[in-house]
Design an enzyme around this catalytic site. Sequence first.
Site, PDB file in Angstrom:
ATOM      1  N   CYS A  48       0.847  -1.191   0.000  1.00 36.14           N
ATOM      2  CA  CYS A  48       0.000   0.000   0.000  1.00 36.14           C
ATOM      3  C   CYS A  48       0.881   1.239   0.000  1.00 36.14           C
ATOM      4  O   CYS A  48       1.763   1.386   0.837  1.00 36.14           O
ATOM      5  CB  CYS A  48      -0.893  -0.022   1.248  1.00 36.14           C
ATOM      6  SG  CYS A  48      -1.917   1.458   1.424  1.00 36.14           S
ATOM      7  N   CYS A  51       0.402   3.251   3.492  1.00 40.38           N
ATOM      8  CA  CYS A  51       0.885   2.792   4.810  1.00 40.38           C
ATOM      9  C   CYS A  51       1.963   1.727   4.754  1.00 40.38           C
ATOM     10  O   CYS A  51       2.524   1.363   5.792  1.00 40.38           O
ATOM     11  CB  CYS A  51      -0.284   2.299   5.659  1.00 40.38           C
ATOM     12  SG  CYS A  51      -0.923   0.676   5.150  1.00 40.38           S
ATOM     13  N   CYS A  97      -7.226  -1.333   1.635  1.00 36.90           N
ATOM     14  CA  CYS A  97      -6.142  -1.815   2.485  1.00 36.90           C
ATOM     15  C   CYS A  97      -6.721  -2.048   3.877  1.00 36.90           C
ATOM     16  O   CYS A  97      -7.342  -1.147   4.456  1.00 36.90           O
ATOM     17  CB  CYS A  97      -5.018  -0.788   2.543  1.00 36.90           C
ATOM     18  SG  CYS A  97      -3.718  -1.194   3.734  1.00 36.90           S
ATOM     19  N   CYS A 100      -5.004   0.486   6.661  1.00 39.77           N
ATOM     20  CA  CYS A 100      -5.268   1.934   6.748  1.00 39.77           C
ATOM     21  C   CYS A 100      -6.583   2.361   6.106  1.00 39.77           C
ATOM     22  O   CYS A 100      -6.954   3.529   6.182  1.00 39.77           O
ATOM     23  CB  CYS A 100      -4.104   2.733   6.157  1.00 39.77           C
ATOM     24  SG  CYS A 100      -3.952   2.631   4.353  1.00 39.77           S
ATOM     25  N   CYS A 122      -8.619  -5.661  -9.633  1.00 41.90           N
ATOM     26  CA  CYS A 122      -8.268  -4.574 -10.534  1.00 41.90           C
ATOM     27  C   CYS A 122      -7.833  -3.397  -9.656  1.00 41.90           C
ATOM     28  O   CYS A 122      -8.665  -2.735  -9.032  1.00 41.90           O
ATOM     29  CB  CYS A 122      -9.490  -4.231 -11.380  1.00 41.90           C
ATOM     30  SG  CYS A 122      -9.199  -2.967 -12.604  1.00 41.90           S
TER      31      CYS A 122
END
Length: 135
Positions: A48, A51, A97, A100, A122
């Site tokens: 991510c 984070c 995510c 976060c 996607c």
Amino acid sequence: MAYDVEKPDEQWRAELTPAEYAVLRKAGTEPAFVGEYTDTKAAGVYSCRACGAELFRSGTKFESHCGWPSFYDPKDSDAVELIADTSHGMVRTEVRCARCGSHLGHVFEGEGYPTPTDQRYCINSISLRLEPEEA
């Protein structure tokens, strides 16, 4: 929902570029076929961008020709959360995510891709950061 990484909106705005903020924090979508990782074949882990949580491994990335990086499975089933998304007059499943709460993209099923899960995560390139494997 409470996340392990929570920050005030002003801090997210300061830490992310305007384009990153628009996708990660406001559930935007980057234009098709322009993302940094759309055609990347490098081995590594995709994390991510907001984070640093590990989300996908390059071994599950496949060419879907949809304009965004596609994966058939997250690195760990707890790495992402799936949320019903009925925005824009569609019924989809948003991928966030789990650490976060940042927007990553959407997951689709039953499209007929020859993958083990019959799923296509996607994901916006701008939501990710590739950490290449050491050679």
